[in-house]
Design an enzyme around this catalytic site. Structure first.
Site, PDB file in Angstrom:
ATOM      1  N   ASP A   1       0.868  -1.171   0.000  1.00 45.35           N
ATOM      2  CA  ASP A   1       0.000   0.000   0.000  1.00 45.35           C
ATOM      3  C   ASP A   1       0.908   1.226   0.000  1.00 45.35           C
ATOM      4  O   ASP A   1       1.622   1.476   0.979  1.00 45.35           O
ATOM      5  CB  ASP A   1      -0.901   0.000   1.240  1.00 45.35           C
ATOM      6  CG  ASP A   1      -1.897   1.153   1.256  1.00 45.35           C
ATOM      7  OD1 ASP A   1      -1.659   2.181   0.576  1.00 45.35           O
ATOM      8  OD2 ASP A   1      -2.928   1.041   1.954  1.00 45.35           O
ATOM      9  N   VAL A   2       0.894   1.985  -1.082  1.00 45.79           N
ATOM     10  CA  VAL A   2       1.856   3.085  -1.236  1.00 45.79           C
ATOM     11  C   VAL A   2       1.632   4.200  -0.228  1.00 45.79           C
ATOM     12  O   VAL A   2       2.511   5.066  -0.058  1.00 45.79           O
ATOM     13  CB  VAL A   2       1.811   3.670  -2.667  1.00 45.79           C
ATOM     14  CG1 VAL A   2       2.112   2.584  -3.687  1.00 45.79           C
ATOM     15  CG2 VAL A   2       0.471   4.345  -2.967  1.00 45.79           C
TER      16      VAL A   2
ATOM     17  N   TYR B  91      -7.972  14.151  -8.339  1.00 46.13           N
ATOM     18  CA  TYR B  91      -7.123  13.504  -9.346  1.00 46.13           C
ATOM     19  C   TYR B  91      -6.336  14.544 -10.135  1.00 46.13           C
ATOM     20  O   TYR B  91      -5.133  14.391 -10.360  1.00 46.13           O
ATOM     21  CB  TYR B  91      -8.009  12.672 -10.272  1.00 46.13           C
ATOM     22  CG  TYR B  91      -7.253  11.792 -11.238  1.00 46.13           C
ATOM     23  CD1 TYR B  91      -6.722  10.575 -10.823  1.00 46.13           C
ATOM     24  CD2 TYR B  91      -7.092  12.156 -12.564  1.00 46.13           C
ATOM     25  CE1 TYR B  91      -6.036   9.748 -11.710  1.00 46.13           C
ATOM     26  CE2 TYR B  91      -6.411  11.345 -13.459  1.00 46.13           C
ATOM     27  CZ  TYR B  91      -5.888  10.141 -13.032  1.00 46.13           C
ATOM     28  OH  TYR B  91      -5.211   9.336 -13.911  1.00 46.13           O
TER      29      TYR B  91
ATOM     30  N   LYS C  22      -2.224  14.996 -10.425  1.00 47.20           N
ATOM     31  CA  LYS C  22      -1.483  14.891 -11.684  1.00 47.20           C
ATOM     32  C   LYS C  22      -0.750  16.183 -12.019  1.00 47.20           C
ATOM     33  O   LYS C  22       0.339  16.143 -12.617  1.00 47.20           O
ATOM     34  CB  LYS C  22      -2.427  14.487 -12.808  1.00 47.20           C
ATOM     35  CG  LYS C  22      -3.022  13.086 -12.631  1.00 47.20           C
ATOM     36  CD  LYS C  22      -1.944  12.015 -12.453  1.00 47.20           C
ATOM     37  CE  LYS C  22      -2.524  10.624 -12.313  1.00 47.20           C
ATOM     38  NZ  LYS C  22      -1.495   9.588 -12.124  1.00 47.20           N
TER      39      LYS C  22
ATOM     40  N   THR D 279      -9.739   1.244 -18.692  1.00 50.33           N
ATOM     41  CA  THR D 279      -9.369   0.488 -17.496  1.00 50.33           C
ATOM     42  C   THR D 279     -10.507   0.563 -16.474  1.00 50.33           C
ATOM     43  O   THR D 279     -11.421   1.391 -16.604  1.00 50.33           O
ATOM     44  CB  THR D 279      -8.081   1.047 -16.843  1.00 50.33           C
ATOM     45  OG1 THR D 279      -8.395   2.246 -16.133  1.00 50.33           O
ATOM     46  CG2 THR D 279      -7.001   1.313 -17.882  1.00 50.33           C
TER      47      THR D 279
END
Length: 309
Positions: A57-58, A149, A153, A185
């Site tokens: 888990d990052v 998001y 980014k 995806t």
């Protein structure tokens, strides 16, 4: 000679397609993601090469250092580090729960930063290596209802440019950024949603395999940044040159093409915990888009042709 490739986010979408692509080349793999069961599936898909799976888990402190340690213990070193792990959330900024916004940024930006830090430190000690990250066209433009998001980014874009400048004294260490547009995806179905309508990738949509090929190509021919998507350049030009026009159009276009008509109750998606049942290479969006976006356009065109005779 085969390389040792670490892939963070290997359980679904672009990461899973990338694992298959490197396996086809005979590279040895270290696959990392949150879902242990899905990692086992991906390992079976890459059965022809030596594969190590490391549940990771990052967002957990020390998790990526432990991943690097496991890779070095098993293979003796790492040649390539690929980071594709990401989560997503839909909602107006003021209506999206703060905890959800923060966790998306923690995963998509800070988690990626941790990957870069761990990889670069290892490659400085080893003298060489390649890091490939997946950004997004949304690191150059904006879209409503995706504030967390987009924030991540844009931050990643600045991080990559800065680290690339700092690596000028280490030409054997390469940092590459692959920026796809819409990709087929499962991340859209897996996203947290506080908007009331299920999200989808706006057309034109590319395949995760195409993005995976771009990632593999960056290892063979390292480049600072690679764009994958036919409209990326057009979007960036419109955002920069005609910002007023872009802002007028992006909302209606997002509602028409980036959101489906399916209602959905508020939920956290996979932002805080994985959903193995929803993980796959493709998300099945291309048929959905043909039916819900291109279908009505085609019907209008046919009606116009009938009227014209």
């Amino acid at each position: 000679m085969s390389r040792v490739v670490v892939i963070v986010g290997a359980s679904s979408g672009v990461g899973r397609a990338t694992a298959r692509a490197f396996a086809e080349r005979g590279d040895r793999l270290v696959l990392a993601a949150r879902a242990t069961t899905t990692l086992a599936e991906v390992r079976a898909e890459c059965a022809d090469v030596d594969v190590l799976t490391v549940p990771t888990d990052v967002t957990e402190p020390g998790a990526l250092e432990a991943l690097a340690g496991a890779a070095i213990d098993h293979f003796g070193g790492v040649d390539v580090w690929v980071h594709t792990a990401a989560v997503m959330a839909y909602g107006r900024f003021d209506e999206l729960p703060e905890r959800v916004f923060d966790q998306v940024v923690r995963t998509d930006l800070l988690g990626t930063a941790s990957s870069v830090r761990v990889a670069v430190r290892h490659f400085r000690a080893a003298g060489a290596g390649t890091v490939v990250l997946t950004g997004s066209v949304l690191g150059h433009v904006t879209a409503p209802y995706m504030s967390a998001y987009v924030t991540s980014k844009w931050g990643l874009q600045g991080l990559v440019r800065t680290v690339q400048q700092e690596l000028r004294d280490s030409p054997e260490i390469r940092l590459c950024l692959v920026n796809p547009g819409s990709v087929d995806t499962p991340v859209y179905q897996q996203a947290a949603n506080y908007l009331g309508r299920v999200g989808r990738p706006p057309p034109p949509v590319t395949s995760p395999q195409r993005v995976a090929r771009a990632i593999v190509d960056c290892v063979d021919r390292p480049r600072r940044e690679v764009s994958v998507g036919r409209l990326n350049v057009v979007l960036r030009a419109g955002f920069t040159v005609l910002p007023g026009v872009y802002d007028v159009l992006v909302g209606p276009l997002m509602r028409a093409a980036g959101l489906s008509g399916r209602p959905v109750a508020a939920h956290d998606g996979s932002v805080f915990a994985p959903n193995p049942a929803g993980e796959a290479v493709r998300g099945g969006h291309l048929p959905d888009l043909r039916q819900n976006v291109f279908g009505p356009i085609g019907a209008m065109g046919a009606a116009l042709r009938r009227r014209l005779g």
